[in-house]
Design an enzyme around this catalytic site. Structure first.
Site, PDB file in Angstrom:
ATOM      1  N   ASP A 150      45.056  29.364  28.708  1.00 50.34           N
ATOM      2  CA  ASP A 150      46.055  29.279  29.774  1.00 50.34           C
ATOM      3  C   ASP A 150      47.365  29.860  29.269  1.00 50.34           C
ATOM      4  O   ASP A 150      47.681  29.778  28.077  1.00 50.34           O
ATOM      5  CB  ASP A 150      46.271  27.833  30.207  1.00 50.34           C
ATOM      6  CG  ASP A 150      45.064  27.245  30.912  1.00 50.34           C
ATOM      7  OD1 ASP A 150      44.337  28.009  31.570  1.00 50.34           O
ATOM      8  OD2 ASP A 150      44.829  26.028  30.789  1.00 50.34           O
ATOM      9  N   ASP A 184      42.454  30.175  37.381  1.00 47.06           N
ATOM     10  CA  ASP A 184      42.856  28.938  38.055  1.00 47.06           C
ATOM     11  C   ASP A 184      43.607  29.238  39.345  1.00 47.06           C
ATOM     12  O   ASP A 184      43.395  28.589  40.373  1.00 47.06           O
ATOM     13  CB  ASP A 184      43.765  28.107  37.142  1.00 47.06           C
ATOM     14  CG  ASP A 184      43.077  27.650  35.875  1.00 47.06           C
ATOM     15  OD1 ASP A 184      41.838  27.551  35.877  1.00 47.06           O
ATOM     16  OD2 ASP A 184      43.779  27.378  34.885  1.00 47.06           O
TER      17      ASP A 184
END
Length: 213
Positions: A150, A184
């Protein structure tokens, strides 16, 4: 007419899926090989690149074991691809709905790549050393045990709770704290758009079957 609609739906789905996966993986590989774990680069006051890794689902949520989450993603992607192919053949949904399904599919598949491959092909050193690409099998973990990368962080605003408030008084609050990736974001955008604009297309096949009986 139906053939043209099927072709349009097919192009919509596969172009979006390919584009999201390529962008997601390119960003993750660049971050992983250029940033050390925890490194934060401020692009704008409300937008940072911050390298973190997690075992969980979107936005770092932890639900169940790592192996369960990986297999869940794989099953989900297989079902979504089957559903997309079915809708393409029927040519009975708008391109917007197909685009939403493609975003969700691509996002789920993008995180599958991390889980399945990254443990095999990357090192995972301690900061401030950055990771390296290595031959398959020389990485930090086995198949299905890779960590999801991420990097997108949006601290839109912060404030301090008034001192008189119970439990929170004097503590700083930051919005929006979760760090996420392109995969995401694709999943989230696809799901929100379906809820807002395309819920009537969910379960159409069951409705058609019931009407025909």
């Amino acid at each position: 007419m139906q053939l043209q609609k099927s072709l349009k739906l097919s192009l919509t789905a596969w172009i979006i899926i390919a584009a999201v996966i390529i962008l997601d993986q390119a960003m993750k590989i660049w971050i992983k090989t250029s940033f050390y774990l925890g490194e934060d680069l401020e692009i704008l006051p409300w937008f940072h690149l911050r390298f973190i890794q997690n075992n969980g689902m979107a936005f770092g949520i932890e639900l169940g074991s790592k192996l369960f989450l990986t297999f869940f993603r794989i099953v989900l992607v297989c079902l979504l691809v089957w559903y997309i192919l079915r809708l393409i053949r029927k040519a009975s949904v708008p391109c917007g709905y197909m685009a939403c399904l493609a975003l969700i599919t691509a996002g789920a598949f993008g995180n599958i790549i991390d889980c399945v491959c990254y443990g095999e092909i990357f090192t995972n050193p301690y900061p401030p050393t950055v990771a390296r690409l290595v031959p398959w099998g020389e990485g930090y973990g086995g198949v299905f045990h890779g960590l999801v990368v991420d990097m997108l962080y949006f601290p839109l605003f912060t404030f301090t709770w008034p001192s008189w408030m119970p439990w929170f008084g004097g503590h700083e609050f930051s919005f929006f704290d979760p760090v996420f990736n392109i995969a995401d974001a694709a999943i989230t955008v696809g799901m929100i758009a379906i809820v807002l604009f395309y819920t009537r297309y969910i379960g159409d096949e069951k409705k058609e079957k019931k009407a025909a009986e």
